[in-house]
Design a protein around this motif. Structure first.
Motif, mmCIF file in Angstrom:
data_model
loop_
_atom_site.group_PDB
_atom_site.id
_atom_site.type_symbol
_atom_site.label_atom_id
_atom_site.label_comp_id
_atom_site.label_asym_id
_atom_site.label_seq_id
_atom_site.Cartn_x
_atom_site.Cartn_y
_atom_site.Cartn_z
ATOM 1 N N ASN A 97 45.970 59.157 28.332
ATOM 2 C CA ASN A 97 46.127 58.564 29.663
ATOM 3 C C ASN A 97 44.827 57.991 30.215
ATOM 4 N N LEU A 98 43.739 58.709 30.024
ATOM 5 C CA LEU A 98 42.436 58.297 30.526
ATOM 6 C C LEU A 98 41.460 58.214 29.370
ATOM 7 N N CYS A 99 40.815 57.060 29.221
ATOM 8 C CA CYS A 99 39.871 56.850 28.120
ATOM 9 C C CYS A 99 38.588 56.254 28.681
ATOM 10 N N LEU A 100 37.483 56.977 28.547
ATOM 11 C CA LEU A 100 36.187 56.550 29.055
ATOM 12 C C LEU A 100 35.280 56.246 27.869
ATOM 13 N N LEU A 101 35.010 54.961 27.644
ATOM 14 C CA LEU A 101 34.208 54.507 26.507
ATOM 15 C C LEU A 101 32.941 53.793 26.954
ATOM 16 N N ALA A 102 32.495 54.037 28.151
ATOM 17 C CA ALA A 102 31.345 53.317 28.690
ATOM 18 C C ALA A 102 30.050 53.703 27.976
ATOM 19 N N ASN A 103 29.119 52.738 27.991
ATOM 20 C CA ASN A 103 27.763 52.954 27.467
ATOM 21 C C ASN A 103 27.780 53.304 25.974
ATOM 22 N N ASN A 104 28.396 52.415 25.170
ATOM 23 C CA ASN A 104 28.437 52.586 23.722
ATOM 24 C C ASN A 104 28.130 51.243 23.053
ATOM 25 N N CYS A 161 47.487 52.992 22.276
ATOM 26 C CA CYS A 161 47.870 54.092 23.172
ATOM 27 C C CYS A 161 48.669 53.503 24.337
ATOM 28 N N LYS A 162 49.970 53.525 24.242
ATOM 29 C CA LYS A 162 50.840 52.831 25.197
ATOM 30 C C LYS A 162 50.888 53.501 26.565
ATOM 31 N N LYS A 163 50.487 54.777 26.677
ATOM 32 C CA LYS A 163 50.555 55.495 27.947
ATOM 33 C C LYS A 163 49.236 55.446 28.717
ATOM 34 N N THR A 188 50.657 43.108 26.260
ATOM 35 C CA THR A 188 52.011 43.180 26.826
ATOM 36 C C THR A 188 52.607 44.576 26.693
ATOM 37 N N LYS A 189 52.229 45.293 25.673
ATOM 38 C CA LYS A 189 52.763 46.640 25.445
ATOM 39 C C LYS A 189 52.116 47.693 26.331
ATOM 40 N N MET A 190 51.040 47.347 27.017
ATOM 41 C CA MET A 190 50.338 48.302 27.881
ATOM 42 C C MET A 190 50.977 48.309 29.271
ATOM 43 N N THR A 191 52.148 48.866 29.374
ATOM 44 C CA THR A 191 52.911 48.838 30.623
ATOM 45 C C THR A 191 52.383 49.806 31.676
ATOM 46 N N CYS A 192 51.575 50.780 31.283
ATOM 47 C CA CYS A 192 51.057 51.773 32.226
ATOM 48 C C CYS A 192 49.621 51.504 32.650
ATOM 49 N N LEU A 193 48.945 50.564 32.019
ATOM 50 C CA LEU A 193 47.536 50.309 32.299
ATOM 51 C C LEU A 193 47.372 49.661 33.677
ATOM 52 N N LYS A 194 46.618 50.336 34.572
ATOM 53 C CA LYS A 194 46.405 49.833 35.919
ATOM 54 C C LYS A 194 44.936 49.565 36.231
ATOM 55 N N ILE A 195 44.026 50.251 35.540
ATOM 56 C CA ILE A 195 42.601 50.096 35.811
ATOM 57 C C ILE A 195 41.889 49.753 34.513
ATOM 58 N N LEU A 196 41.118 48.678 34.527
ATOM 59 C CA LEU A 196 40.376 48.234 33.349
ATOM 60 C C LEU A 196 38.974 47.821 33.783
ATOM 61 N N TYR A 197 37.971 48.498 33.230
ATOM 62 C CA TYR A 197 36.576 48.189 33.519
ATOM 63 C C TYR A 197 35.952 47.528 32.291
ATOM 64 N N LEU A 198 35.548 46.268 32.447
ATOM 65 C CA LEU A 198 34.921 45.507 31.355
ATOM 66 C C LEU A 198 33.583 44.914 31.774
ATOM 67 N N GLU A 256 44.641 36.223 28.054
ATOM 68 C CA GLU A 256 45.023 37.382 27.251
ATOM 69 C C GLU A 256 45.337 38.585 28.129
ATOM 70 N N LEU A 257 44.520 38.797 29.162
ATOM 71 C CA LEU A 257 44.772 39.914 30.074
ATOM 72 C C LEU A 257 46.020 39.699 30.924
ATOM 73 N N ALA A 258 46.482 38.472 31.016
ATOM 74 C CA ALA A 258 47.699 38.201 31.786
ATOM 75 C C ALA A 258 48.913 38.894 31.179
ATOM 76 N N GLY A 259 48.825 39.305 29.936
ATOM 77 C CA GLY A 259 49.941 40.008 29.309
ATOM 78 C C GLY A 259 50.113 41.427 29.815
ATOM 79 N N ALA A 260 49.074 42.019 30.419
ATOM 80 C CA ALA A 260 49.193 43.383 30.953
ATOM 81 C C ALA A 260 50.057 43.361 32.208
#
Length: 359
Positions: A60-67, A78-80, A101-111, A124-128
């Motif tokens: 549900n929550l994935c933090l990959l910052a600073n890598n 990870c669809k959830k 398009t398959k990421m139906t639960c994704l609400k927050i994205l930090y890029l 591409e992000l318009a598919g979310a």
């Protein structure tokens, strides 16, 4: 040589880039069942390959910052996923739109703080379908002319870009608003990003995520003219519908009680103002069975199938006069005649409970 079943990554390890393995995930999450992993914090672990994350289907929550990550395709398996923080990495391009398009639960994205340099990433992000909060500041693309315009008009579900809530002025073409409703107003800013550390737990990360979403919704409720007008209109329609239902229940109760008095030869009460009823006898004449029938026949003019309607013309159903006469003569049951008619007790007494003949 490292012990078996122990990963190469440890909390606080900031050495050169590494590959994330299943043993590393098991070590970090302290869980052997990868299907049960819902939270993964890899902040500042120095990883570059995250292929193993694709096995965490319940994440549900994935933090990959600073890598040193440059490919987000494994994470999109990870669809959830609700929140993905991939800031401060080496991301240059994003996966194809069909993966988003398959990421139906994704609400927050930090890029933010990446090397993204093309406006095509917004297509591409318009598919979310559920993406609400996006950050892309400190990237080459954020310096492009009309960058915010492209983002807002490409991702329809987006509500907040770079910590600034999107106003109706940016969405509606040629719209111009004043004061707090205009674009880039200071009241539309939601503040700094939540602080993330390597020791941040799942509960605290989830609370931060929900608070951010709630904060954006609160800003929109106060500073979006469209939402304010919609809310006022819905309140008006609800109040109007409730008034109609109260009037309908009162009318149904009065009609049922009058028919009950008619069937049992009980004197009729004076007609309620605003309701037309040929069953009501004149005050000077006793409302006997024969007089009521005469009043009924005398009121039916023209077609023998004239209906009993209210004077305001809002009758929810229509009753044939011939059918009413047949029921009067046959002394049929009230429930058989009316069928499933809405009724509220307490307006003039529950006629179904008082079967003794006295109201």
């Amino acid at each position: 040589m490292r012990p078996p079943n122990q990963g190469t990554i440890k909390k606080g390890d900031d050495s050169s880039s590494k590959e994330l393995t299943l043993a590393d995930i098991k070590f970090l999450t302290q869980q052997s069942n990868f299907e049960a992993v819902t939270y993964l914090n890899l902040y500042g672990c120095g990883i570059s390959d995250i292929s193993a994350i694709s096995l965490l289907q319940s994440l549900n929550l994935c933090l990959l910052a600073n890598n040193y990550i440059n490919d987000l395709s494994p994470v999109l398996a990870c669809k959830k996923l609700l929140k993905l923080d991939a800031s401060t990495n080496k991301i240059n391009t994003l996966p194809a739109v069909d993966q988003w398009t398959k990421m139906t639960c994704l609400k927050i994205l930090y890029l933010h703080d990446n090397t993204i340099n093309k406006l095509s990433v917004f297509s591409e992000l318009a598919g979310a379908p559920s993406l609400q909060i996006l950050t892309m500041f400190d990237t080459p693309v954020s310096l492009t002319k009309h960058y915010r315009h492209h983002a807002v008009n490409s991702i329809w579900s987006l509500k907040c870009l770079d910590q600034l809530v999107i106003s109706d002025e940016e969405v509606i073409e040629d719209a111009k608003f004043k004061d707090k409703f205009c674009a880039y107003h200071p009241a539309l800013r939601i503040g700094q990003l939540p602080y993330i550390t390597k020791e941040l737990g799942e509960k605290e990360a989830l609370i931060q995520c929900l608070k951010t979403l709630k904060l954006v919704e609160g800003v929109l409720r106060r500073h979006s003219p469209v939402i304010i007008i919609q809310r006022a209109w819905r309140i008006r329609m609800v109040v109007r519908r409730q008034a109609e239902l109260r009037e309908l229940r009162h009318w149904a109760a009065v009609c049922i009680q009058r028919y009950w008095r008619l069937v049992h030869n009980i004197p009729q009460k004076p007609c309620t103002a605003g309701i037309y009823s040929p069953l009501t006898a004149p005050p000077s004449e006793p409302a006997t069975s024969e007089s009521t029938k005469r009043a009924l026949r005398s009121s039916v003019t023209g077609s023998p199938h004239q209906d009993y309607i209210r004077s305001d013309g809002k009758t929810p159903f229509r009753i044939s006069s011939d059918r009413l006469l047949e029921n009067v003569n046959a002394k049929t049951s009230t429930t058989n005649f009316w069928g499933a008619v809405p009724f509220t007790a307490g307006l003039e007494g529950n006629v179904f409970a008082k079967r003794s003949g006295k109201l």
